[in-house]
Design an enzyme around this catalytic site. Structure first.
Site, PDB file in Angstrom:
ATOM      1  N   GLU A 152       0.805  -1.232   0.000  1.00 33.33           N
ATOM      2  CA  GLU A 152       0.000   0.000   0.000  1.00 33.33           C
ATOM      3  C   GLU A 152       0.839   1.285   0.000  1.00 33.33           C
ATOM      4  O   GLU A 152       0.734   2.111   0.909  1.00 33.33           O
ATOM      5  CB  GLU A 152      -0.972  -0.020   1.174  1.00 33.33           C
ATOM      6  CG  GLU A 152      -1.906  -1.220   1.145  1.00 33.33           C
ATOM      7  CD  GLU A 152      -2.801  -1.352   2.376  1.00 33.33           C
ATOM      8  OE1 GLU A 152      -2.727  -0.482   3.279  1.00 33.33           O
ATOM      9  OE2 GLU A 152      -3.566  -2.322   2.442  1.00 33.33           O
ATOM     10  N   ASN A 194       1.881  -4.723  -3.339  1.00 32.15           N
ATOM     11  CA  ASN A 194       0.483  -5.074  -3.085  1.00 32.15           C
ATOM     12  C   ASN A 194      -0.300  -3.818  -2.715  1.00 32.15           C
ATOM     13  O   ASN A 194       0.173  -3.000  -1.921  1.00 32.15           O
ATOM     14  CB  ASN A 194       0.467  -6.081  -1.917  1.00 32.15           C
ATOM     15  CG  ASN A 194      -0.869  -6.716  -1.676  1.00 32.15           C
ATOM     16  OD1 ASN A 194      -1.493  -7.242  -2.592  1.00 32.15           O
ATOM     17  ND2 ASN A 194      -1.314  -6.701  -0.422  1.00 32.15           N
ATOM     18  N   HIS A 211     -10.699  -5.782  -2.144  1.00 36.05           N
ATOM     19  CA  HIS A 211     -11.682  -5.622  -1.073  1.00 36.05           C
ATOM     20  C   HIS A 211     -12.855  -4.838  -1.665  1.00 36.05           C
ATOM     21  O   HIS A 211     -12.898  -3.611  -1.616  1.00 36.05           O
ATOM     22  CB  HIS A 211     -11.074  -4.872   0.119  1.00 36.05           C
ATOM     23  CG  HIS A 211      -9.977  -5.616   0.809  1.00 36.05           C
ATOM     24  ND1 HIS A 211     -10.178  -6.826   1.430  1.00 36.05           N
ATOM     25  CD2 HIS A 211      -8.663  -5.318   0.968  1.00 36.05           C
ATOM     26  CE1 HIS A 211      -9.043  -7.247   1.958  1.00 36.05           C
ATOM     27  NE2 HIS A 211      -8.100  -6.359   1.684  1.00 36.05           N
ATOM     28  N   GLU A 224      -6.264 -10.525  -1.574  1.00 39.57           N
ATOM     29  CA  GLU A 224      -7.009 -10.319  -0.316  1.00 39.57           C
ATOM     30  C   GLU A 224      -8.512 -10.211  -0.591  1.00 39.57           C
ATOM     31  O   GLU A 224      -9.190  -9.331  -0.071  1.00 39.57           O
ATOM     32  CB  GLU A 224      -6.523  -9.054   0.395  1.00 39.57           C
ATOM     33  CG  GLU A 224      -5.035  -9.035   0.698  1.00 39.57           C
ATOM     34  CD  GLU A 224      -4.577  -7.814   1.483  1.00 39.57           C
ATOM     35  OE1 GLU A 224      -5.444  -7.126   2.091  1.00 39.57           O
ATOM     36  OE2 GLU A 224      -3.363  -7.547   1.499  1.00 39.57           O
ATOM     37  N   ASP A 226     -12.364 -10.158  -0.715  1.00 39.01           N
ATOM     38  CA  ASP A 226     -13.661 -10.290  -0.059  1.00 39.01           C
ATOM     39  C   ASP A 226     -14.601  -9.256  -0.671  1.00 39.01           C
ATOM     40  O   ASP A 226     -14.161  -8.279  -1.272  1.00 39.01           O
ATOM     41  CB  ASP A 226     -13.580 -10.150   1.473  1.00 39.01           C
ATOM     42  CG  ASP A 226     -12.836  -8.908   1.953  1.00 39.01           C
ATOM     43  OD1 ASP A 226     -12.883  -7.859   1.273  1.00 39.01           O
ATOM     44  OD2 ASP A 226     -12.205  -8.973   3.026  1.00 39.01           O
TER      45      ASP A 226
END
Length: 400
Positions: free
Chosen positions: A215, A256, A292, A320, A322
């Site tokens: 990030e 990432n 996300h 990651e 979801d």
């Protein structure tokens, strides 16, 4: 006599009830050994060759509308044949390297949870959600603790699963000696080299890929202001990547981030960073897309964005995943979530250089979402009770 008769009737009914799958549960597919009938009000519906699901309704086919997933024509998947049904088996049969999930140390005492986590047909890769981060591994300068990370690394080794390292350099979850440190450029360079080199070196030969940089950008594409950027500018990125490569030459090195899945300033900033690193001869192997997402808001340009990075010779991964929704969940939001999971996974399937997909934990029981986004949740393919949701069949529809 009456009591005995009643008990006999009950004894005959109970096994039958236990042998039925619940609504949204699996009821068939290649390699499936569980129940093949469904509770009243649902029907066992073929989603693909590897997965049939108990869907609401009484018809012999899936109900019409947004919750249904059309059956795909039977075909022989490329790659090695799966050893059973499950997300990782399907992903590998389709030529991907893995389908995985994040996990955390506190969850590993939950035996029903670990029974799913340890199933390599479902998950061929695991990521430690927290135990390899800076605050967990170097709480004071030069003093390293690896017990939490080792527990998950050893679990992956025992299960025959790939391990993703997460992460070396991130602005968050830093011990105060780093985040509040008054470093010179030379001193912080040494701190980064020591941390990344020691962390990656400790797991040398055990990790498939590392999120070396996590990030680095704001949503507008500008660099995030933190101790690393404020002291070293953009140079902290090559410093960390070079230290990681020296510590484990065989591990894939990733950057990432989130909100780089759609065309825009942040994705462009990441693309420009990768191009500059390549031009400067800095080691970089892949970019991780966190994904996300919010139900109904999956970016339409996701596949195109993945292709922009693979065109540079990089591999990409969904790291990651979801897809959260406003609570309480409804049949409509669960149906949209199923469609969204299928869309996201299909984008990876359509891009040769997309090597794998990782859920940010597979169950709502341990999801980070409710504590982070007020009023939102139900983001994972398994529910609080470790039962598969419609999202699971959305994933399998894309993988098959």
């Amino acid at each position: 006599m009456k009591l005995s008769t009643s008990f006999s009737v009950l004894a005959a009914i109970v096994p039958f009830a236990l042998a039925q799958s619940q609504e949204w549960g699996q009821c068939g597919g290649i390699g499936w050994t569980g129940p093949t009938t469904c509770v009243a009000g649902t029907v066992c519906t073929v989603i693909n060759a590897y997965y049939s699901q108990c869907l609401p309704g009484t018809a012999t086919t899936a109900p019409s509308g947004p919750s249904s997933t059309p059956s795909k024509p039977s075909s022989t998947p490329s790659g090695p044949a799966p050893t059973g049904s499950g997300l990782n088996s399907l992903a590998k049969a389709a030529g991907k390297v893995y389908f995985g999930t994040a996990t955390d140390n506190g969850e590993l005492s939950d035996q029903p949870y670990t029974a799913i986590l340890d199933n390599i047909n479902e998950f061929g890769q695991i990521t430690p959600a927290n135990s390899m981060k800076w605050d967990a591994t170097e709480p004071t300068r030069g003093t390293f603790t690896f017990s939490g990370g080792d527990q998950i690394a050893n679990l992956a080794k025992t299960n025959g699963q790939l391990l993703r390292g997460h992460n070396c350099v991130w602005y968050n979850q830093l011990p105060s000696w780093v985040s509040n440190g008054q470093f010179t450029a030379a001193d912080l360079t040494d701190v980064i080299q020591t941390h990344c080199g020691t962390l990656v070196g400790h797991y040398k030969g055990q990790v498939y890929s590392w999120d070396v940089i996590n990030e680095p950008f704001n949503d507008d594409g500008t660099w995030r202001s933190d101790v690393f950027y404020n002291t070293l500018g953009t140079q902290y990125v090559p410093i960390a990547l070079k230290a990681a490569r020296a510590a484990d030459p065989n591990a894939k090195l990733y950057i990432n981030d989130y909100n780089i899945e759609q065309q825009g300033a942040k994705a462009t900033a990441m693309l420009n960073l990768v191009k500059q690193l390549q031009a400067d001869g800095v080691p970089i192997d892949g970019v991780g897309f966190q994904c996300h997402f919010i139900v109904g808001e999956v970016p339409g340009t996701f596949q195109q964005t993945l292709e922009q990075f693979t065109a540079l010779g990089l591999e990409v991964a969904i790291t990651e995943l979801d897809i959260r929704m406003t609570l309480p969940a409804t049949s409509a939001s669960l149906a949209q979530q199923q469609k969204d999971y299928q869309t996201v996974v299909q984008a990876c399937m359509n891009v040769k250089g997309c090597v794998g997909i990782t859920l940010w934990d597979f169950t709502d029981k341990y999801s980070w979402v409710p504590s982070t986004f007020s009023g939102q949740g139900e983001a994972c393919p398994w529910d609080q009770n470790l039962q598969k949701k419609p999202a699971y069949s959305g994933i399998t529809a894309a993988l098959a």
